[in-house]
Design an enzyme around this catalytic site. Structure first.
Site, PDB file in Angstrom:
ATOM      1  N   ARG A 130       0.867  -1.188   0.000  1.00 18.89           N
ATOM      2  CA  ARG A 130       0.000   0.000   0.000  1.00 18.89           C
ATOM      3  C   ARG A 130       0.895   1.226   0.000  1.00 18.89           C
ATOM      4  NH1 ARG A 130      -3.001   0.211   4.821  1.00 18.89           N
ATOM      5  NH2 ARG A 130      -1.598   1.891   5.392  1.00 18.89           N
TER       6      ARG A 130
ATOM      7  N   SER B  92      -3.165  -3.187   5.944  1.00 21.33           N
ATOM      8  CA  SER B  92      -4.500  -3.600   6.382  1.00 21.33           C
ATOM      9  C   SER B  92      -5.598  -2.665   5.892  1.00 21.33           C
ATOM     10  CB  SER B  92      -4.529  -3.727   7.901  1.00 21.33           C
ATOM     11  OG  SER B  92      -4.157  -2.508   8.467  1.00 21.33           O
TER      12      SER B  92
ATOM     13  N   GLU C 136       4.764   6.927   2.856  1.00 22.83           N
ATOM     14  CA  GLU C 136       5.552   5.694   2.949  1.00 22.83           C
ATOM     15  C   GLU C 136       4.995   4.626   2.028  1.00 22.83           C
ATOM     16  OE1 GLU C 136       5.324   3.008   6.164  1.00 22.83           O
ATOM     17  OE2 GLU C 136       3.237   3.455   6.629  1.00 22.83           O
TER      18      GLU C 136
ATOM     19  N   GLU D  72       6.972  -0.160  11.921  1.00 24.30           N
ATOM     20  CA  GLU D  72       5.707  -0.053  11.202  1.00 24.30           C
ATOM     21  C   GLU D  72       4.566   0.032  12.202  1.00 24.30           C
ATOM     22  OE1 GLU D  72       5.688  -0.352   7.831  1.00 24.30           O
ATOM     23  OE2 GLU D  72       7.770  -0.974   7.619  1.00 24.30           O
ATOM     24  N   GLY D  73       3.436   0.542  11.720  1.00 26.45           N
ATOM     25  CA  GLY D  73       2.224   0.432  12.504  1.00 26.45           C
ATOM     26  C   GLY D  73       1.787   1.707  13.207  1.00 26.45           C
TER      27      GLY D  73
ATOM     28  N   LYS E 223      12.025   2.068   6.192  1.00 30.11           N
ATOM     29  CA  LYS E 223      12.143   3.511   5.984  1.00 30.11           C
ATOM     30  C   LYS E 223      13.484   3.845   5.337  1.00 30.11           C
ATOM     31  CE  LYS E 223       8.198   4.261   8.216  1.00 30.11           C
ATOM     32  NZ  LYS E 223       7.606   2.930   8.236  1.00 30.11           N
TER      33      LYS E 223
ATOM     34  N   LYS F 126      12.148   9.209  11.618  1.00 25.30           N
ATOM     35  CA  LYS F 126      11.484   7.902  11.498  1.00 25.30           C
ATOM     36  C   LYS F 126      12.422   6.739  11.802  1.00 25.30           C
ATOM     37  CE  LYS F 126       8.095   8.996   7.982  1.00 25.30           C
ATOM     38  NZ  LYS F 126       7.502   8.473   6.732  1.00 25.30           N
TER      39      LYS F 126
ATOM     40  N   ARG G  52      -7.643   7.514   5.282  1.00 23.54           N
ATOM     41  CA  ARG G  52      -7.691   7.583   6.742  1.00 23.54           C
ATOM     42  C   ARG G  52      -7.532   9.034   7.145  1.00 23.54           C
ATOM     43  NH1 ARG G  52      -2.694   4.008   8.090  1.00 23.54           N
ATOM     44  NH2 ARG G  52      -2.069   5.128   6.211  1.00 23.54           N
TER      45      ARG G  52
ATOM     46  N   ASN H 173       4.140   0.613   2.207  1.00 21.80           N
ATOM     47  CA  ASN H 173       3.965  -0.513   3.135  1.00 21.80           C
ATOM     48  C   ASN H 173       4.118  -1.798   2.348  1.00 21.80           C
ATOM     49  OD1 ASN H 173       2.828   0.936   5.648  1.00 21.80           O
ATOM     50  ND2 ASN H 173       1.579   1.717   3.969  1.00 21.80           N
TER      51      ASN H 173
HETATM   52  P1  ADP Z   1       4.250   3.746   9.986  1.00 21.90           P
HETATM   53  O1  ADP Z   1       5.010   2.641   9.363  1.00 21.90           O
HETATM   54  O2  ADP Z   1       4.381   3.799  11.469  1.00 21.90           O
HETATM   55  O3  ADP Z   1       2.845   3.810   9.512  1.00 21.90           O
HETATM   56  P2  ADP Z   1       4.567   6.295   8.586  1.00 21.90           P
HETATM   57  O4  ADP Z   1       5.724   6.746   7.784  1.00 21.90           O
HETATM   58  O5  ADP Z   1       3.327   6.014   7.851  1.00 21.90           O
HETATM   59  O6  ADP Z   1       5.025   5.042   9.466  1.00 21.90           O
HETATM   60  O7  ADP Z   1       4.286   7.382   9.699  1.00 21.90           O
HETATM   61  C1  ADP Z   1       3.195   7.300  10.592  1.00 21.90           C
HETATM   62  C2  ADP Z   1       2.341   8.567  10.480  1.00 21.90           C
HETATM   63  O8  ADP Z   1       3.139   9.728  10.730  1.00 21.90           O
HETATM   64  C3  ADP Z   1       1.716   8.796   9.113  1.00 21.90           C
HETATM   65  O9  ADP Z   1       0.497   8.112   9.006  1.00 21.90           O
HETATM   66  C4  ADP Z   1       1.563  10.302   9.084  1.00 21.90           C
HETATM   67  O10 ADP Z   1       0.369  10.696   9.765  1.00 21.90           O
HETATM   68  C5  ADP Z   1       2.745  10.796   9.894  1.00 21.90           C
HETATM   69  N1  ADP Z   1       3.861  11.139   8.989  1.00 21.90           N
HETATM   70  C6  ADP Z   1       4.784  10.277   8.480  1.00 21.90           C
HETATM   71  N2  ADP Z   1       5.651  10.913   7.662  1.00 21.90           N
HETATM   72  C7  ADP Z   1       5.280  12.204   7.658  1.00 21.90           C
HETATM   73  C8  ADP Z   1       5.782  13.399   7.002  1.00 21.90           C
HETATM   74  N3  ADP Z   1       6.851  13.356   6.211  1.00 21.90           N
HETATM   75  N4  ADP Z   1       5.147  14.550   7.243  1.00 21.90           N
HETATM   76  C9  ADP Z   1       4.070  14.611   8.059  1.00 21.90           C
HETATM   77  N5  ADP Z   1       3.545  13.542   8.703  1.00 21.90           N
HETATM   78  C10 ADP Z   1       4.137  12.356   8.508  1.00 21.90           C
HETATM   79 MG    MG Z   2       2.038   4.409   7.739  1.00 21.81          MG
END
Ligand code: ADP
Ligand code: MG
Length: 433
Positions: A74, A102, A95, A328-329, A267, A324, A408, A97
């Site tokens: 995703r 899910s 990101e 995940e999650g 990441k 980061k 979401r 996935n």
């Molecule tokens: P995970 O694997 O934990 O889902 P993400 O990269 O999706 O990792 O980060 C989790 C959440 O953090 C995202 O759903 C988003 O709301 C926020 N986020 C992640 N990267 C950014 C970014 N570059 N700018 C703003 N918010 C971010």
């Molecule tokens: Mg995410």
């Protein structure tokens, strides 16, 4: 969930859906390049030996003989608040996935619910307009059935089952069961839920490297192993769980994902892909150009890679970046003051476990969040995801398609996201321009 669907730019929607096959090709190509993964993740693995390091150590220990691979990914985006200068409707990838993506089934249900509500005579107001069809659950099941079919053809077997690897006490079981039912109702494919611990107890590998599981009163061959667990260190509380993962990795069964594919979703790999020429190593240049239009800036915090200077940049302007880790999650990233203090405290070798990303400022809209029976009208931001399915047989893709979407939303004042993490809720898009 949100009460109304939320507006999403039609241009952004189209672009994200259109580049999905190229992204599927990208992640499957990287997953076959073990040297690239080892080199890219070397420092990260050293800084995170218990998890990233452990997965990396499993690479290449499995099967040399190629079988079927199933990629269900995703690709998640925000729509940036600035004027769109790249021709992708302001899309910025948050990101990729590559394991346990899910909500495909519940997302499609949310689209249906919003369509029902918007046409209902008792409901007035909110967003009206084009609500795109969303068949994410069906499309994922179709990919699984295709992987099973290819497995049975390649290995001359029939009546195989598919396994969904789940966390004990899973809370998202309804999303998962809808997928199981779809697989059975539409494709007559049986899917059994088992935890890593249960697999350690009931699984075995035969001389031909086929995977078998002992169920009540029968033993069956497994063609597809679909992971909805195994992406977090807490999924491996003992050696038993690692043993189960390693056992399955070495079999002919199609892994969704393989360890290699899971590592593509780290990441760190995503940060490296932001460098000029990296995406182009794996897919055609014209596809890479369209993919790149969605990229946000990412930087290495590695010791030999200018990490010192990058950390300084983030400490000076903490509001402009996100830190980061390789997790995940949801709920793992650091922002603002907290990020600044963490970076100041970390040793250079500890920083290598993280990447730094430009903070995206998504478009803010109004909606009503519905949670635990309470309605709250508030400003929200939405994260748009597109599912991608790729079925590879001996490395060539026989299926490659965009498989529906997820929206979401969360209160605009929240930093991190995630529905399972308790921050975001399910939404669906209404396309605007
Ligand atoms: P995970 O694997 O934990 O889902 P993400 O990269 O999706 O990792 O980060 C989790 C959440 O953090 C995202 O759903 C988003 O709301 C926020 N986020 C992640 N990267 C950014 C970014 N570059 N700018 C703003 N918010 C971010
Ligand atoms: Mg995410």
């Amino acid at each position: 969930m949100t009460f109304w669907p939320s507006p999403l730019s039609q241009t952004a929607y189209n672009h994200a859906v259109q580049i999905t096959p190229a992204l599927n090709a990208l992640v499957t190509a990287i997953a076959t390049d073990y040297d690239y993964l080892r080199e890219t993740l070397r420092e990260t693995a050293a800084a995170d030996p218990q998890f990233t390091g452990r997965l990396l150590g499993m690479l290449g220990k499995g099967l040399e003989k190629k079988s079927v691979d199933l990629a269900i990914s995703r690709f998640d985006y925000f729509v940036n608040d600035d004027a769109d200068v790249r021709g992708a409707g302001g899309l910025r990838m948050v990101e990729m996935n590559c394991i346990a993506s899910s909500f495909a089934c519940l997302s499609a249900r949310t689209s249906d619910m919003h369509r029902h509500l918007s046409a209902h005579p008792a409901v007035d107001g909110g967003q009206k307009g084009k609500m795109p069809p969303n068949r994410a659950g069906q499309e994922l099941a179709r990919g699984m059935a295709a992987a099973r079919r290819e497995y049975e053809r390649l290995h001359s077997s029939e009546g195989t089952v598919t396994v969904m690897v789940v966390q004990p006490g899973e809370r998202n079981a309804y999303d998962q069961d809808l997928l199981r039912f779809e697989l059975w109702d539409t494709h007559a494919v049986e899917m059994v839920r088992l935890s890593l611990r249960e697999i350690a107890e009931v699984g075995r590998v035969d001389k031909e490297a086929r995977l078998w599981v002992r169920l009540e009163g029968r033993e069956v061959e497994v063609s597809v192993v679909y992971y909805r667990a195994g992406y977090a260190p807490t999924d491996y509380p003992s050696e038993m769980e690692w043993d189960a993962r390693e056992m399955m990795e070495g079999t002919l069964a199609a892994k969704c994902p393989s360890v290699a594919m899971q590592l593509v979703g780290t990441k760190k790999v995503q940060q490296v892909l932001d460098h000029d020429g990296e995406v182009e190593r794996f897919i055609a240049e014209k596809d890479a150009r369209e993919v790149r239009k969605t990229f946000a800036g990412q930087w290495s915090l590695g010791e030999g890679e200018g990490g010192e200077e990058v950390a300084r940049m983030a400490i000076e302007k903490p509001a402009e970046f996100v830190l980061k880790p390789q997790r995940e999650g949801g709920g793992n990233n650091l922002y603002g003051q907290e990020m600044k203090e963490a970076l100041q405290k970390m040793k250079p070798s500890e920083r290598s476990a993280y990447v730094l990303m430009e903070r995206i400022r998504p478009v803010v809209v109004k909606n009503v969040l519905v949670r635990e029976g309470r309605f709250e009208e508030t400003e929200i931001v939405s994260e748009f995801g597109v599912y991608g399915v790729g079925v590879a047989v001996k490395s060539g893709l026989v299926e490659n398609y965009a498989a529906g979407t997820l929206l979401r939303s969360k209160s605009a004042s929240q930093d991190d996201g995630g529905v399972a993490a308790g921050v975001a809720v399910l939404d669906s898009p209404v396309l605007v321009d």
